[in-house]
Design a protein around this motif. Structure first.
Motif, short mmCIF file in Angstrom:
data_model
loop_
_atom_site.label_atom_id
_atom_site.label_comp_id
_atom_site.label_asym_id
_atom_site.label_seq_id
_atom_site.Cartn_x
_atom_site.Cartn_y
_atom_site.Cartn_z
N THR A 32 0.83 -1.20 0.00
CA THR A 32 0.00 0.00 0.00
C THR A 32 0.87 1.26 0.00
OG1 THR A 32 -1.77 -1.17 1.14
CG2 THR A 32 -1.82 1.22 1.24
N GLY A 33 1.88 1.26 0.85
CA GLY A 33 2.78 2.43 0.90
C GLY A 33 3.51 2.64 -0.41
N THR A 34 4.01 1.56 -0.99
CA THR A 34 4.73 1.65 -2.26
C THR A 34 3.82 2.13 -3.38
OG1 THR A 34 6.18 -0.14 -1.54
CG2 THR A 34 6.17 0.37 -3.88
N SER A 35 2.60 1.59 -3.42
CA SER A 35 1.64 1.99 -4.46
C SER A 35 1.29 3.47 -4.34
CB SER A 35 0.36 1.16 -4.37
OG SER A 35 0.61 -0.17 -4.66
N TYR A 36 1.12 3.94 -3.11
CA TYR A 36 0.78 5.35 -2.92
C TYR A 36 1.93 6.25 -3.35
CZ TYR A 36 -0.91 9.68 -0.99
OH TYR A 36 -1.32 10.97 -0.86
N ILE A 37 3.14 5.90 -2.97
CA ILE A 37 4.30 6.71 -3.38
C ILE A 37 4.43 6.70 -4.90
CG2 ILE A 37 6.84 6.78 -3.34
CD1 ILE A 37 6.60 5.75 -0.39
N LEU A 38 4.22 5.55 -5.51
CA LEU A 38 4.26 5.45 -6.97
C LEU A 38 3.18 6.32 -7.60
CD1 LEU A 38 5.62 4.12 -9.40
CD2 LEU A 38 4.07 2.17 -9.11
N PHE A 39 1.98 6.35 -7.00
CA PHE A 39 0.90 7.21 -7.50
C PHE A 39 1.32 8.68 -7.47
CE2 PHE A 39 -2.58 10.07 -6.37
CZ PHE A 39 -3.37 9.97 -7.51
N LEU A 46 3.13 12.72 -14.90
CA LEU A 46 2.16 12.63 -16.00
C LEU A 46 1.09 13.71 -15.97
CD1 LEU A 46 1.65 8.75 -15.89
CD2 LEU A 46 3.12 10.05 -17.46
N GLY A 47 0.70 14.12 -14.77
CA GLY A 47 -0.33 15.14 -14.65
C GLY A 47 -1.76 14.61 -14.77
N TYR A 48 -1.94 13.33 -14.92
CA TYR A 48 -3.27 12.72 -15.03
C TYR A 48 -3.47 11.74 -13.88
CZ TYR A 48 -3.10 14.48 -19.81
OH TYR A 48 -3.00 15.29 -20.91
N SER A 53 -3.23 6.52 -11.21
CA SER A 53 -3.88 5.56 -10.33
C SER A 53 -3.84 4.15 -10.92
CB SER A 53 -5.33 5.97 -10.09
OG SER A 53 -5.98 5.03 -9.26
N VAL A 54 -4.16 4.02 -12.19
CA VAL A 54 -4.15 2.71 -12.84
C VAL A 54 -2.73 2.15 -12.88
CG1 VAL A 54 -4.50 1.52 -15.04
CG2 VAL A 54 -6.24 3.10 -14.19
#
Length: 142
Positions: A32-39, A46-48, A53-54
């Protein structure tokens, strides 16, 4: 997950399924932490936000696949594990989103509490699905 050697009596009393559940929760926190940082990073680049998110969800799924297979379920790499893993994740996402919508729209539940319930649904589906995918004929926790 082995406890320190100076308390072996405790290590023998903790059931392997409980150890596996603890490892699953730990991987969930890391993922979860890694995914959030990646987001955040992808959104800044990207600005989108939807695309970010995807992409971060896909990245999180890959991290989850590797950690759940090797660390949580101690499974060796076998052909045919990735596709079922993705299907479990899509099913989990659909169910948790459905539960969230139902609780908020039909039962007027406070959205933040409803999200906690939806996460619980998702975690349960994921755990049961992952356990099936990564199980072999041997004990999962040795």
């Amino acid at each position: 997950m082995n406890l320190p050697s100076n308390i072996p009596w405790l290590n023998n009393r903790i059931r392997p399924e409980f150890k596996q559940t603890i490892r699953f929760a730990l991987v969930g926190l890391i993922n979860t932490g890694t995914s959030y940082i990646l987001f955040v990073i992808l959104y800044q680049i990207l600005g989108y936000y939807m695309l970010a998110s995807v992409l971060s969800y896909i990245g999180g799924m890959l991290i989850s696949f590797i950690l759940n297979r090797g660390f949580v379920f101690k499974s060796t790499a076998r052909r045919g594990q990735l596709l079922p893993f993705c299907l479990v994740n899509l099913s989990s996402l659909a169910c948790s989103t459905g539960v969230l919508y139902l609780l908020v729209e039909q039962f007027a539940m406070f959205v933040y509490f409803a999200q906690v319930v939806a996460i619980g649904v998702s975690m349960t589906i994921n755990y049961l699905g992952y356990r099936t995918i990564f199980s072999s004929r041997r004990t999962n926790d040795q």
